[in-house]
Write a protein that holds these residues in place. Structure first.
Motif, PDB file in Angstrom:
ATOM      1  N   PRO A  69      -7.090   4.825   3.971  1.00 50.81           N
ATOM      2  CA  PRO A  69      -6.281   5.069   3.059  1.00 50.81           C
ATOM      3  C   PRO A  69      -5.406   3.976   2.755  1.00 50.81           C
ATOM      4  O   PRO A  69      -4.454   2.995   1.941  1.00 50.81           O
ATOM      5  N   SER A  70      -4.665   3.484   4.432  1.00 52.20           N
ATOM      6  CA  SER A  70      -3.785   2.052   3.785  1.00 52.20           C
ATOM      7  C   SER A  70      -3.542   1.036   4.740  1.00 52.20           C
ATOM      8  O   SER A  70      -4.346   1.141   6.090  1.00 52.20           O
ATOM      9  N   ILE A  71      -3.072   0.036   4.733  1.00 53.24           N
ATOM     10  CA  ILE A  71      -3.201  -1.106   6.254  1.00 53.24           C
ATOM     11  C   ILE A  71      -2.392  -1.621   5.948  1.00 53.24           C
ATOM     12  O   ILE A  71      -1.721  -2.032   5.211  1.00 53.24           O
ATOM     13  N   ALA A 116      -6.935  -7.859   1.462  1.00 51.89           N
ATOM     14  CA  ALA A 116      -5.518  -8.424   0.333  1.00 51.89           C
ATOM     15  C   ALA A 116      -5.025  -7.667  -0.421  1.00 51.89           C
ATOM     16  O   ALA A 116      -4.141  -6.770  -1.063  1.00 51.89           O
ATOM     17  N   PRO A 117      -6.198  -6.812  -1.731  1.00 52.35           N
ATOM     18  CA  PRO A 117      -5.819  -5.848  -2.661  1.00 52.35           C
ATOM     19  C   PRO A 117      -4.437  -5.035  -1.499  1.00 52.35           C
ATOM     20  O   PRO A 117      -3.391  -4.326  -2.110  1.00 52.35           O
ATOM     21  N   ALA A 121      -0.354  -4.099  -2.394  1.00 54.70           N
ATOM     22  CA  ALA A 121      -0.068  -3.052  -2.707  1.00 54.70           C
ATOM     23  C   ALA A 121       1.235  -2.500  -1.309  1.00 54.70           C
ATOM     24  O   ALA A 121       1.899  -1.983  -1.999  1.00 54.70           O
ATOM     25  N   ARG A 122       1.047  -2.978  -0.650  1.00 55.40           N
ATOM     26  CA  ARG A 122       1.664  -2.816   0.739  1.00 55.40           C
ATOM     27  C   ARG A 122       3.192  -3.708   0.481  1.00 55.40           C
ATOM     28  O   ARG A 122       3.572  -3.484   1.199  1.00 55.40           O
ATOM     29  N   HIS A 166       3.540 -11.689  -1.693  1.00 57.31           N
ATOM     30  CA  HIS A 166       3.514 -10.820  -1.550  1.00 57.31           C
ATOM     31  C   HIS A 166       3.921 -10.193  -0.734  1.00 57.31           C
ATOM     32  O   HIS A 166       4.145  -9.071   0.014  1.00 57.31           O
ATOM     33  N   GLY A 167       4.808 -11.373   0.669  1.00 53.46           N
ATOM     34  CA  GLY A 167       4.832 -10.819   2.003  1.00 53.46           C
ATOM     35  C   GLY A 167       4.181 -10.655   2.771  1.00 53.46           C
ATOM     36  O   GLY A 167       4.430 -10.308   3.753  1.00 53.46           O
TER      37      GLY A 167
END
Ligand SMILES: NC(=O)c1ccc[n+]([C@@H]2O[C@H](COP(=O)([O-])OP(=O)(O)OC[C@H]3O[C@@H](n4cnc5c(N)ncnc54)[C@H](O)[C@@H]3O)[C@@H](O)[C@H]2O)c1
Length: 255
Positions: A69-71, A116-117, A121-122, A166-167
């Motif tokens: 779900p997130s990384i 990367a996407p 996003a984070r 994008h940090g």
């Protein structure tokens, strides 16, 4: 030093053995959730989920990324050689190059495209590619491996520039010599071409080689890479991006 990595999620490619396995263990010790990906199952059960797949198959890498779900951090510790001794380079056939470039270079590119996407996003996080001193010195041992690692060092810089706004930071971590399956395969390839009376066992070959190539004259350990990998993921390293960091006992020195 507190790395403040607790609760973060890390994907480790090449997590079944060697440096990748040690890096996965170190992130778990820091309180992270780790998801491993490897072509082979680990020899001993891993303390984290392992996804079996081939990094040369972009769809398989993407399917793995889609399950998370997130990384926060992505580690690419996959590596293979040609299995042949490549000095001079014509000991290899041109057809020996494709698989080595596909795994070491395109595999890393697949991973970067798939993750990367999610990182963007984070607006935070990092990517770390394991490369090699071989990609910096025109090593004659296995030219397709050296060229793939040189390509990956360059791609890490491109990706670092693209992702910085994008940090997200991207670095390359470069071993010299570590006693792993991969290192043993280099020894095996170098002995195959010798007459029986000139062959050395792995220990004798390795001791001679490390004294020859490394000013510090000692092997690097998987734990040294795990320590730097976790540090590079942490906020302490927030200004380190686009770098190739050698842990190699001084084998490569840039002025
Ligand atoms: N050991 C050394 O002396 C040394 C030196 C320089 C660079 N490196 C680099 O360090 C990294 C880690 O290597 P290591 O020494 O731990 O070797 P290793 O062989 O122990 O680990 C490499 C892992 O990659 C996995 N792998 C291979 N092909 C794959 C594929 N197509 N898809 C998914 N997984 C695949 C293997 O199953 C293995 O678990 C590699 O990038 C390697 O090139 C190692």
């Amino acid at each position: 030093m507190n790395l403040h990595l607790q609760g973060q999620t890390v994907a480790v490619f090449g997590a079944a053995s060697g440096i990748g396995r040690a890096i996965a263990a170190a992130f778990i010790q820091e309180g992270c959730t780790v998801h491993g990906f490897d072509l082979h199952p680990p020899a001993d059960p891993a303390p984290h989920p392992m996804h079996q797949g081939d990094v040369t198959d972009h769809a398989s890498v993407q399917a793995f990324a889609d399950t998370l779900p997130s990384i926060d951090h992505v580690i690419f510790s996959v590596g293979v050689g040609s299995g042949k001794f490549g000095f001079p380079f014509w000991n290899l056939a041109p057809s020996d190059w494709a698989r080595v470039l596909e795994v070491n270079l395109l595999g890393a590119v697949h991973v970067a495209h798939s993750f990367a996407p999610k990182l963007i996003a984070r607006k935070n996080g990092s990517i770390l590619f394991l490369v090699s001193v071989a990609g910096q010195i025109g090593s004659q041992t296995d030219p397709p491996y050296s060229a793939a690692k040189a390509g990956l060092i360059n791609f890490a810089q491109c990706a670092a520039k693209d992702l910085a706004p994008h940090g997200i930071r991207v670095n390359a971590l470069s071993p010299g010599m570590v006693r792993t399956d991969l290192n043993q395969s280099v020894w095996a390839a170098s002995q195959n071409i010798l007459p029986a009376h000139e062959r050395k066992d792995y220990s004798a070959w390795a001791e001679e080689k490390i004294r020859k190539v490394s000013p510090m004259g000692r092997w690097q350990t998987v734990e040294e890479f795990a320590a730097l990998a976790t540090y590079l993921a942490s906020d302490h390293a927030r200004n380190i991006t686009g770098q190739t960091l050698n842990i190699d006992g001084g084998q490569v020195m840039h002025s």
